[in-house]
Design a protein around this motif. Structure first.
Motif, PDB file in Angstrom:
ATOM      1  N   TYR A  13       0.766  -1.052   0.105  1.00 43.74           N
ATOM      2  CA  TYR A  13       0.111  -0.037   0.034  1.00 43.74           C
ATOM      3  C   TYR A  13       0.831   1.249   0.019  1.00 43.74           C
ATOM      4  O   TYR A  13       0.344   2.357  -0.352  1.00 43.74           O
ATOM      5  N   ALA A  20       1.357  -6.438   1.497  1.00 42.45           N
ATOM      6  CA  ALA A  20      -0.106  -7.016   1.950  1.00 42.45           C
ATOM      7  C   ALA A  20      -0.308  -8.293   0.975  1.00 42.45           C
ATOM      8  O   ALA A  20      -0.842  -9.396   1.728  1.00 42.45           O
ATOM      9  N   SER A  40      -8.336 -11.951   9.326  1.00 40.81           N
ATOM     10  CA  SER A  40      -8.285 -10.577   9.193  1.00 40.81           C
ATOM     11  C   SER A  40      -6.780 -10.183   8.794  1.00 40.81           C
ATOM     12  O   SER A  40      -5.881 -10.672   9.534  1.00 40.81           O
ATOM     13  N   GLY A  41      -6.641  -9.267   7.807  1.00 42.11           N
ATOM     14  CA  GLY A  41      -5.138  -8.888   7.317  1.00 42.11           C
ATOM     15  C   GLY A  41      -4.482  -9.999   6.861  1.00 42.11           C
ATOM     16  O   GLY A  41      -3.338  -9.720   6.098  1.00 42.11           O
ATOM     17  N   ALA A  42      -4.956 -11.098   6.322  1.00 40.82           N
ATOM     18  CA  ALA A  42      -4.264 -12.065   5.239  1.00 40.82           C
ATOM     19  C   ALA A  42      -4.053 -11.682   4.029  1.00 40.82           C
ATOM     20  O   ALA A  42      -3.249 -12.189   3.419  1.00 40.82           O
ATOM     21  N   GLY A  43      -4.960 -10.672   3.591  1.00 36.84           N
ATOM     22  CA  GLY A  43      -4.808 -10.136   2.134  1.00 36.84           C
ATOM     23  C   GLY A  43      -5.927 -10.272   1.284  1.00 36.84           C
ATOM     24  O   GLY A  43      -5.929 -10.195  -0.042  1.00 36.84           O
ATOM     25  N   LYS A  44      -7.071 -10.755   1.830  1.00 37.94           N
ATOM     26  CA  LYS A  44      -8.108 -11.035   0.874  1.00 37.94           C
ATOM     27  C   LYS A  44      -8.751 -10.020   0.292  1.00 37.94           C
ATOM     28  O   LYS A  44      -9.212 -10.016  -0.868  1.00 37.94           O
ATOM     29  N   THR A  45      -8.950  -8.878   0.956  1.00 37.43           N
ATOM     30  CA  THR A  45      -9.543  -7.617   0.253  1.00 37.43           C
ATOM     31  C   THR A  45      -8.503  -7.067  -0.651  1.00 37.43           C
ATOM     32  O   THR A  45      -8.937  -6.550  -1.769  1.00 37.43           O
ATOM     33  N   THR A  46      -7.344  -7.180  -0.460  1.00 35.81           N
ATOM     34  CA  THR A  46      -6.426  -6.642  -1.339  1.00 35.81           C
ATOM     35  C   THR A  46      -6.389  -7.329  -2.648  1.00 35.81           C
ATOM     36  O   THR A  46      -6.213  -6.539  -3.641  1.00 35.81           O
TER      37      THR A  46
HETATM   38  P1  ADP Z   1      -8.111  -9.182   4.496  1.00 41.42           P
HETATM   39  O1  ADP Z   1      -9.081  -8.877   3.796  1.00 41.42           O
HETATM   40  O2  ADP Z   1      -7.797 -10.618   4.600  1.00 41.42           O
HETATM   41  O3  ADP Z   1      -8.516  -8.981   6.221  1.00 41.42           O
HETATM   42  P2  ADP Z   1      -6.491  -7.194   3.777  1.00 41.42           P
HETATM   43  O4  ADP Z   1      -6.272  -7.282   2.184  1.00 41.42           O
HETATM   44  O5  ADP Z   1      -7.672  -6.041   3.969  1.00 41.42           O
HETATM   45  O6  ADP Z   1      -6.722  -8.394   4.585  1.00 41.42           O
HETATM   46  O7  ADP Z   1      -5.070  -6.594   4.530  1.00 41.42           O
HETATM   47  C1  ADP Z   1      -3.797  -7.322   3.959  1.00 41.42           C
HETATM   48  C2  ADP Z   1      -2.769  -6.438   4.679  1.00 41.42           C
HETATM   49  O8  ADP Z   1      -2.675  -5.160   4.044  1.00 41.42           O
HETATM   50  C3  ADP Z   1      -3.008  -5.933   6.391  1.00 41.42           C
HETATM   51  O9  ADP Z   1      -1.651  -5.931   6.721  1.00 41.42           O
HETATM   52  C4  ADP Z   1      -3.607  -4.776   6.235  1.00 41.42           C
HETATM   53  O10 ADP Z   1      -3.032  -3.931   7.419  1.00 41.42           O
HETATM   54  C5  ADP Z   1      -2.729  -3.839   4.882  1.00 41.42           C
HETATM   55  N1  ADP Z   1      -3.886  -3.033   4.422  1.00 41.42           N
HETATM   56  C6  ADP Z   1      -5.115  -3.325   4.071  1.00 41.42           C
HETATM   57  N2  ADP Z   1      -5.523  -2.130   3.546  1.00 41.42           N
HETATM   58  C7  ADP Z   1      -4.956  -1.078   3.691  1.00 41.42           C
HETATM   59  C8  ADP Z   1      -4.770   0.267   3.381  1.00 41.42           C
HETATM   60  N3  ADP Z   1      -5.814   0.643   2.738  1.00 41.42           N
HETATM   61  N4  ADP Z   1      -3.638   1.044   3.491  1.00 41.42           N
HETATM   62  C9  ADP Z   1      -2.601   0.396   4.179  1.00 41.42           C
HETATM   63  N5  ADP Z   1      -2.587  -0.881   4.578  1.00 41.42           N
HETATM   64  C10 ADP Z   1      -3.494  -1.756   4.313  1.00 41.42           C
END
Ligand code: ADP
Ligand code: ADP
Length: 228
Positions: A13, A20, A40-46
């Motif tokens: 990010y 991520a 949470s934090g695994a990278g799914k949303t990314t």
């Molecule tokens: P999940 O969806 O599995 O909970 P995310 O993909 O949201 O995981 O997050 C993966 C990593 O990226 C985490 O360490 C999170 O803190 C970081 N992260 C997610 N979104 C952002 C963002 N907008 N800015 C900075 N770091 C982010």
């Protein structure tokens, strides 16, 4: 047959921040239900952000139909890939506006069919102006808003549908109805769901287990339990 693929994808990010995603490679089938599971934090949303081109990979490649993402326009990608967030914002306007603003050509029957799939057709019929009821104020509850967002995605018969914990807030009957809708979309297209727990994606055709920015395992629910 693969519609979307990740090859050695690294995503970050901010420069210097922890990645991520640390090198993810996986293929999403053109039809069927693929689940991405992990804490949470695994990278799914990314992964969803990359698929929707809200984020660019730092290295590695994403392809759609075998063609690298940077050769597709953002419009092409977002026309083919539809995303329903956990709390999808609705547009100001009526129920109808919310169902049609991305599908301006949709007919009346298609709108009611989508509402029926999320079990909102009776509810909307009972609203003062039906499809033309303004959504401002307290006409619909939070859960109903979520289902309208889902119905909006279903109207377009999406080729690739991304769902983020889309059934988490639904009651049992509605959840079952939404699973039926997911199966319908998955019979001709790709449904990709994000979930925290394996137990919520038992019926997925293929599950990828994410942890700490990596894909650690893949298989059906049954296969993953056996390998535990
Ligand atoms: P999940 O969806 O599995 O909970 P995310 O993909 O949201 O995981 O997050 C993966 C990593 O990226 C985490 O360490 C999170 O803190 C970081 N992260 C997610 N979104 C952002 C963002 N907008 N800015 C900075 N770091 C982010
Ligand atoms: P997901 O993995 O689906 O992104 P999370 O469990 O990460 O879901 O997040 C659930 C809710 O908790 C979200 O509304 C998110 O914004 C919030 N949340 C997640 N991590 C944090 C955190 N470190 N601090 C505050 N709120 C958080």
């Amino acid at each position: 047959d693969t519609v979307l693929s990740f090859r050695d994808v690294v995503a970050r990010y901010a420069p210097g921040a922890e990645p991520a995603l640390r090198g993810v490679s996986l293929d999403i089938a053109r039809t069927g239900h693929t689940a991405i599971v992990g804490p949470s934090g695994a990278g799914k949303t990314t992964m969803f952000s990359l698929m929707l081109r809200f984020l660019q990979p730092e290295s590695g490649t994403l392809t759609l139909d075998g063609v690298p993402f940077d050769q597709w326009s953002v419009d092409d990608v977002r026309r083919r890939i539809v995303y329903v967030e956990q709390d999808t914002p609705l547009v100001p306007g009526t129920v109808r506006d919310n169902l049609t603003y991305t599908h301006t050509g949709a007919g009346e029957d298609a709108l009611w069919a989508a509402l029926r799939e999320v079990r909102l057709d009776e509810r909307v019929r009972s609203l003062p102006q039906g499809l033309d009821t303004p959504l401002s104020g307290a006409t619909v509850s939070g859960g109903e808003r979520q289902r309208i967002a889902l119905a909006r995605a279903l109207v377009g018969d999406p080729e690739i549908l991304l769902l983020d914990e889309a059934t988490a807030q639904l009651d049992g009957l509605t959840e079952a109805a939404v699973h039926t809708a997911i199966d319908r979309i998955a019979s001709t297209g790709a449904v990709v769901t994000i979930a925290h727990r394996l137990s919520t994606v038992i019926d997925a055709d293929r599950i990828f287990v994410m942890e700490d920015g990596l894909c650690r395992a893949a298989g059906t629910h049954h296969e993953l339990l056996e390998s535990d």
